[in-house]
Design an enzyme around this catalytic site. Sequence first.
Site, PDB file in Angstrom:
ATOM      1  CB  ALA A  68      12.026  -0.315   1.929  1.00  0.00           C
ATOM      2  CE  LYS A  72       5.001  -2.751   0.841  1.00  0.00           C
ATOM      3  NZ  LYS A  72       5.263  -2.283  -0.151  1.00  0.00           N
ATOM      4  NE  ARG A 118       0.182  -7.274 -11.454  1.00  0.00           N
ATOM      5  CZ  ARG A 118       0.108  -8.624 -11.510  1.00  0.00           C
ATOM      6  NH1 ARG A 118       1.109  -8.508 -12.528  1.00  0.00           N
ATOM      7  NH2 ARG A 118      -1.025  -8.981 -11.953  1.00  0.00           N
ATOM      8  CB  CYS A 182       8.295   2.151  -6.629  1.00  0.00           C
ATOM      9  SG  CYS A 182       7.354   0.919  -6.932  1.00  0.00           S
ATOM     10  CG  ASN A 246      12.557   0.104  -5.737  1.00  0.00           C
ATOM     11  OD1 ASN A 246      12.326  -1.503  -5.774  1.00  0.00           O
ATOM     12  ND2 ASN A 246      12.455   0.799  -4.944  1.00  0.00           N
ATOM     13  N   GLY A 267      15.241 -10.697  -6.776  1.00  0.00           N
ATOM     14  CA  GLY A 267      16.384 -11.716  -6.314  1.00  0.00           C
ATOM     15  C   GLY A 267      16.947 -11.745  -7.624  1.00  0.00           C
ATOM     16  CE1 TYR A 315       9.453  -9.493   0.552  1.00  0.00           C
ATOM     17  CE2 TYR A 315       9.464  -7.288   0.522  1.00  0.00           C
ATOM     18  CZ  TYR A 315       9.548  -8.965   0.589  1.00  0.00           C
ATOM     19  OH  TYR A 315       7.477  -8.718   0.804  1.00  0.00           O
TER      20      TYR A 315
HETATM   21  C1  LIG Z   1       7.140  -7.874  -2.147  1.00  0.00           C
HETATM   22  C2  LIG Z   1       8.046  -6.396  -2.512  1.00  0.00           C
HETATM   23  C3  LIG Z   1       7.915  -5.208  -1.556  1.00  0.00           C
HETATM   24  C4  LIG Z   1       9.239  -4.393  -1.729  1.00  0.00           C
HETATM   25  N1  LIG Z   1       8.435  -3.197  -1.588  1.00  0.00           N
HETATM   26  C5  LIG Z   1       8.849  -2.030  -1.285  1.00  0.00           C
HETATM   27  C6  LIG Z   1       8.857  -1.110  -1.191  1.00  0.00           C
HETATM   28  O1  LIG Z   1       7.978  -0.741  -0.599  1.00  0.00           O
HETATM   29  N2  LIG Z   1      10.014   0.554  -0.827  1.00  0.00           N
HETATM   30  C7  LIG Z   1      11.461  -0.047  -1.826  1.00  0.00           C
HETATM   31  O2  LIG Z   1      11.730   0.749  -1.810  1.00  0.00           O
HETATM   32  N3  LIG Z   1      11.116  -0.909  -1.575  1.00  0.00           N
HETATM   33  C8  LIG Z   1      10.342  -2.645  -2.066  1.00  0.00           C
HETATM   34  N4  LIG Z   1      11.176  -2.739  -2.435  1.00  0.00           N
HETATM   35  C9  LIG Z   1      12.260  -3.253  -2.686  1.00  0.00           C
HETATM   36  C10 LIG Z   1      12.995  -3.860  -2.375  1.00  0.00           C
HETATM   37  O3  LIG Z   1      13.640  -3.108  -0.898  1.00  0.00           O
HETATM   38  C11 LIG Z   1      14.365  -4.478  -3.007  1.00  0.00           C
HETATM   39  O4  LIG Z   1      15.372  -2.632  -3.596  1.00  0.00           O
HETATM   40  C12 LIG Z   1      14.047  -5.082  -3.904  1.00  0.00           C
HETATM   41  O5  LIG Z   1      13.059  -6.486  -3.514  1.00  0.00           O
HETATM   42  C13 LIG Z   1      15.941  -6.076  -4.538  1.00  0.00           C
HETATM   43  O6  LIG Z   1      16.124  -6.554  -3.337  1.00  0.00           O
HETATM   44  P1  LIG Z   1      16.140  -8.496  -3.438  1.00  0.00           P
HETATM   45  O7  LIG Z   1      16.547  -8.927  -4.012  1.00  0.00           O
HETATM   46  O8  LIG Z   1      17.240  -8.783  -1.963  1.00  0.00           O
HETATM   47  O9  LIG Z   1      14.507  -8.263  -3.018  1.00  0.00           O
HETATM   48  C14 LIG Z   1      10.061  -4.915  -2.258  1.00  0.00           C
HETATM   49  C15 LIG Z   1      10.666  -5.505  -3.151  1.00  0.00           C
HETATM   50  C16 LIG Z   1       9.650  -6.886  -2.734  1.00  0.00           C
HETATM   51  C17 LIG Z   1      10.224  -8.201  -2.994  1.00  0.00           C
END
Ligand SMILES: Cc1cc2nc3c(=O)[nH]c(=O)nc-3n(C[C@H](O)[C@H](O)[C@H](O)COP(=O)(O)O)c2cc1C
Length: 354
Positions: A68, A72, A118, A182, A246, A267, A315
Amino acid sequence: MSLYRQVRPLAFKLPPETAHTIGKRILGGLQSTGPTRAAVRWRYQYRHPSLSIDRFGTTFPNPIGVAAGFDKNAEVLRALSDLGFGFVEAGTVTPYPQEGNSRPRLFRLRNDEAMINRMGFNGDGMEAVRRRLESRPPSETPLGINIGKMNTSDESEALEDYRRVFSRLRPHGDYFVVNVSCPNTPDEFDEDDPEHLRSIFEVLTAENDRGKPILVKIGPESPTESLLELVDIVEAFDLDGLVATNTTTRRDDLTSSDRTEWGGLSGKPLESRSTEVVRTLAENTELPIIGVGGVDSAQSAYDKIKAGASLVQLYTGFVYNGPSTAREINEGLVELLQRDGFDSIEDAVGADLA
Ligand SMILES: Cc1cc2nc3c(=O)[nH]c(=O)nc-3n(C[C@H](O)[C@H](O)[C@H](O)COP(=O)(O)O)c2cc1C
């Protein structure tokens, strides 16, 4: 060297949100014609029978999904599917359009292979997303829809927000995720307080006459006893799974200059904690778990699967590794399965658990 590795230094000179917007425009262009779609699929899609997995009534062609936040507003679902992802989670979708926090609100921590965001639930709102999903051909890659509340909603308005987004988008998602984790929204109340969670699940289960799978997305900070309490509540409401995790508000051992920015860290630095949360959950429930946090390679996806995740999302790893991310991870997963004598992903799920 891949084309993405060559252009990445240029892309990384742009502010991260600008680079993201340009990247999404390119994906939007690629998904707009049959020939470009076919070319992307030919270059990036990788299928193998051992990667397919069934969960909550849906067959996923492979276990690697987009987390996610990346899409979006459900604008580039076809392109993400053509790039070989096994599923996409759109959202977080809120009832009305929302600006989110002021910019800059997204930071790259290159030395740490991480990002801080954020964003604050910026998005087009549920009606715009619904219109896009109505024009989506059926039988595309499985779609999750992550739902949230408006930043200005109080505790009882929040319940109505979840209900409305769920009921409006219900026909279009293969599964739904309640996002109560979040770290970037200005809550006046505790979103993951057990009483509040019970109220949300009561509202959603009453609304769920067609039995759509509902999962809950949790943060990485919860201590074990809170995780166990959450599992009890989720099982009591007969929900369908958990998404862990998250982003984190912790800032351990970072070296990049932007490490002091406030927001959620994603990350590499999140990887081991999110895997630990997956393991704790898997040790205490049979419910399917989607593992997310720091996945950027076949090995890191495999670690989450062996810790108990049936599906994996990413992500930040996609931003750092580019369009061949899904293919490289899936090819590598097939090799790891063969090395360890597993016939399928299904056989590897939870293989590390006692
Ligand atoms: C820019 C950005 C926006 C995000 N927006 C959301 C969101 O709207 N809803 C949500 O549940 N998680 C959101 N996330 C969290 C990601 O879905 C994920 O849980 C988190 O980044 C850890 O995964 P990663 O290490 O692969 O990035 C966001 C992450 C990033 C980097």
